[in-house]
Scaffold this motif. Structure first.
Motif, short mmCIF file in Angstrom:
data_model
loop_
_atom_site.label_atom_id
_atom_site.label_comp_id
_atom_site.label_asym_id
_atom_site.label_seq_id
_atom_site.Cartn_x
_atom_site.Cartn_y
_atom_site.Cartn_z
N VAL A 168 34.18 79.33 41.32
CA VAL A 168 33.35 78.81 40.22
C VAL A 168 34.17 77.82 39.40
O VAL A 168 33.71 76.72 39.06
N GLU A 169 35.39 78.24 39.12
CA GLU A 169 36.30 77.41 38.32
C GLU A 169 36.66 76.12 39.08
O GLU A 169 36.55 75.02 38.54
N CYS A 170 37.09 76.28 40.33
CA CYS A 170 37.57 75.11 41.09
C CYS A 170 36.46 74.13 41.38
O CYS A 170 36.71 72.93 41.44
N TRP A 171 35.27 74.63 41.64
CA TRP A 171 34.17 73.74 42.04
C TRP A 171 33.22 73.46 40.89
O TRP A 171 32.15 72.88 41.09
N HIS A 187 29.05 60.09 48.80
CA HIS A 187 29.70 61.37 48.44
C HIS A 187 30.83 61.70 49.41
O HIS A 187 30.66 61.58 50.63
N ARG A 188 31.95 62.16 48.86
CA ARG A 188 33.03 62.67 49.72
C ARG A 188 32.86 64.18 49.81
O ARG A 188 32.91 64.89 48.80
N ILE A 189 32.65 64.66 51.03
CA ILE A 189 32.47 66.10 51.24
C ILE A 189 33.77 66.81 50.86
O ILE A 189 34.86 66.35 51.19
N LEU A 190 33.62 67.94 50.15
CA LEU A 190 34.79 68.73 49.78
C LEU A 190 34.98 69.81 50.85
O LEU A 190 34.15 70.72 50.98
N GLU A 210 38.36 67.31 41.38
CA GLU A 210 38.79 66.00 40.88
C GLU A 210 40.04 65.64 41.65
O GLU A 210 40.86 66.50 41.90
N GLY A 211 40.22 64.42 42.00
CA GLY A 211 41.37 64.07 42.83
C GLY A 211 40.90 63.79 44.23
O GLY A 211 39.71 63.92 44.54
N GLU A 212 41.84 63.41 45.08
CA GLU A 212 41.45 62.93 46.41
C GLU A 212 41.02 64.06 47.34
O GLU A 212 41.77 65.00 47.60
N ARG A 213 39.79 63.96 47.86
CA ARG A 213 39.34 64.88 48.92
C ARG A 213 39.73 64.22 50.23
O ARG A 213 39.08 63.27 50.67
N ARG A 214 40.80 64.73 50.82
CA ARG A 214 41.39 64.01 51.94
C ARG A 214 40.76 64.44 53.27
O ARG A 214 40.83 65.62 53.63
#
Ligand code: MCA
Ligand code: AMP
Length: 517
Positions: free
Chosen positions: A188-191, A294-297, A314-318
């Motif tokens: 919940v926190e991370c997403w 959208h960049r898939i997480l 937040e930050g790069e979804r590599r």
């Protein structure tokens, strides 16, 4: 008296009249109504003589009631064992027997075929249908809508999820209240889930992804779900405008990409798309961004551990990576032979430790000891490396496993059946690339000298015993299997040889074919 999982996921929503589930027919189930249904079901379980720590096996179609049964188990302290609706009676018998389930809950349509099995194993059987009918539903209708929540502790087992093994024998992963709670809190926190979120839910609810990742996260955040019975790409396209987020397996994304109505406008309002359960090809990641913006997480988990890593919100979804270990989760890469930690950048086996890691396999202390170290690290069986920026890459598997459309398939289970068939000396089952399912199952059969096994007969023998998704999409005859100097079958050689088998054909729905010798 506390029941941490019930209190945090369910109890605190008592009396809330806002929607929890939005259904395809346009109606909604409020939190309050859902909790009343769960309490009625908990009363049924207790009236049937079940006590905290007992097990129930549920093989039911996805529905609000099927989800309420999970809540009822948490509230009554009964261990919930959800089962894939595709499993055959033979597969089910193993789970019911191994878990010692006292009650089997199934769809009415399956009652006749499951009753003898359940009774022979000392379990009773009740029915729960997706339309809200069945003997379990009828019993629940007569019950009070409140239930005295059973006290539980964080290390009490909440659920038993079976995961196949490389020996062909499934193991019940014991997931505690604490495992599920800690992971839901972290995700919940991370997403960044909150009560305004509307999650598009098209996953099955008998696995970790649909039940614990998707549902528990929404419950923890107090949001709502568009609760679809299954993945249907047209339905998804139709529902996307009402959602804020979606969780899926890679097949969801490849199918969406093939849909003409997937446009940036359709999903402009969406907050998050996540993917997991199987590798998401970098190509799919890139194509999805081009098609939607959208960049898939992508994240990485297991039945035994819930979620271990995630790309950043937040930050790069590599692309091609599964991101960083989640807060509270330790992840290291070790030498498969020695167990020693390897230097950053080297490829080795992935081990994880944290509050998310399960309590062991149900009544299998040796298997638990083989995979869960005394120091708490779980040996995942996945091979990976950590790059210079800390992103985890999964590069392969140290276990003989096929993942098809997000479902795990252990070749050994299929080989054992193929080897028993008339005219067969031995077999090897491999996964080969498949455009729709990621990997698909191929069975390679070595005939006895002078014999020609009947592949159609073998196909139906397998069909009677194994769930459809495990059945080889192709059966081929081979003179012999390639082996190394130790006599071990070289599956990598076979995988290379057959890597293009499905590539020139339309995705999905290929039938079993007899190959040439
Ligand atoms: C259905 N079939 C499959 C699969 N699904 N065959 C192989 N692999 C599959 N995954 C069969 C059907 O029985 C049918 O057989 C034929 O393939 C085509 O069916 P189709 O209509 O195309 O399939 P579908 O009903 O659309 O299902 C495809 C699906 C579904 C949407 C990808 O399999 C799915 O929802 N997968 C998600 C699985 C999941 O939730 N995994 C999470 C595990 P016939 O030939 O008879 O027509 S939890 C996990 O892995 C960890 C913890 C994690 O990290 O999340
Ligand atoms: P299961 O325990 O059946 O849920 O399957 C867990 C396995 O799925 C892991 O051990 C991985 O091999 C695989 N898996 C899950 N998520 C990912 C991912 N994002 N990328 C690659 N493999 C994954």
């Amino acid at each position: 008296m506390p029941n941490p999982l019930y209190d945090r996921l369910f109890g605190r929503h008592a009396g809330r009249t806002t929607p929890f589930l939005h259904l395809p027919d346009g109606t909604a189930v409020s939190y309050a109504d859902f909790l009343s249904d769960a309490a009625r079901m908990a009363n049924v379980l207790v009236q049937r003589g079940l006590e905290p720590g007992d097990r129930i096996a549920a093989q039911v179609e996805k529905s609000p009631d099927a989800l309420a049964l999970y809540a009822a188990c948490v509230q009554s302290g009964i261990i919930f064992l959800p089962l894939n609706t595709a499993y055959t009676t033979e597969e089910l018998a193993y789970f019911v027997e191994d878990s010692g389930s006292q009650l089997v809950v199934c769809d009415s349509g399956k009652e006749a075929q499951l009753t003898d099995m359940a009774e022979a194993l000392g379990a009773s059987i009740m029915t729960l249908d997706a339309n809200g009918t069945g003997t379990f539903a009828e019993a629940a209708n007569t019950m009070p809508s409140t239930f005295a929540t059973a006290p539980r502790e964080t290390n009490d087992i909440a659920a038993l999820l079976y995961t196949s093994g490389t020996t062909g024998r499934s193991k019940g992963a014991m997931l505690t209240q604490g495992n599920l709670l800690s992971n839901a809190e972290t995700l919940v926190e991370c997403w960044r889930f909150d009560q305004d979120d509307v999650l598009l839910h098209a996953l099955p609810i008998f696995h970790t992804h649909g039940l614990f990742v998707a549902t528990n996260v929404v419950l923890m955040a107090g949001g709502s779900m568009i609760f679809l019975p299954k993945f249907d790409v047209d339905d998804i396209i139709g529902q996307l405008p009402a959602a804020t987020s979606m969780m899926g397996v890679p097949t969801f994304y490849t199918r969406l990409l093939d849909h003409p109505r997937l446009t940036p406008d359709l999903v402009a309002h969406m907050r998050l798309f996540t993917s997991g359960s199987a590798p998401l090809l970098s190509e799919t990641h890139v194509r999805f961004e081009k098609a939607t913006g959208h960049r898939i997480l992508e994240r990485y988990g297991m039945t035994e551990t819930n979620m271990n890593t995630s790309n950043p919100y937040e930050g790069e979804r590599r692309a091609g990576t599964v991101g960083f270990p989640l807060p509270g989760v330790e992840l290291k890469i070790t030498d498969p032979e020695t167990g020693e930690e390897l230097a950053q950048g080297q490829v080795g086996q992935i081990e994880v430790r944290g509050p998310n890691v399960f309590a062991g396999y149900w009544q299998m202390p040796e298997k638990t000891a083989a995979e869960l170290r005394d120091n708490g690290f779980f040996i995942t069986g996945d091979l990976g490396r950590i790059d210079e920026d800390g992103y985890v890459h999964i590069v392969g598997r140290n276990k003989d496993l096929i993942i098809s459309g997000g479902y795990n398939i252990y070749p050994k289970e299929i080989e054992l059946i193929l080897d028993e068939q008339p005219g067969v000396i031995e077999s090897a089952v491999i996964g080969v690339p498949h455009a729709d399912f990621g990997e698909s199952v191929v069975g390679l059969i070595v005939p006895k000298p002078g014999e020609t096994p009947d592949l159609e007969a073998i196909k139906s023998a397998v069909g009677n015993r194994l769930a459809r998704f495990k059945q080889p999409r192709k059966l081929l005859l081979l003179d012999d299997l390639p082996r190394n100097t130790m006599g071990k079958v070289q599956k990598n050689v076979l995988r290379d040889a057959y890597s293009k088998l499905f590539m020139d054909e339309p995705a999905a729905r290929q039938d079993v074919e007899a190959g040439s010798k």
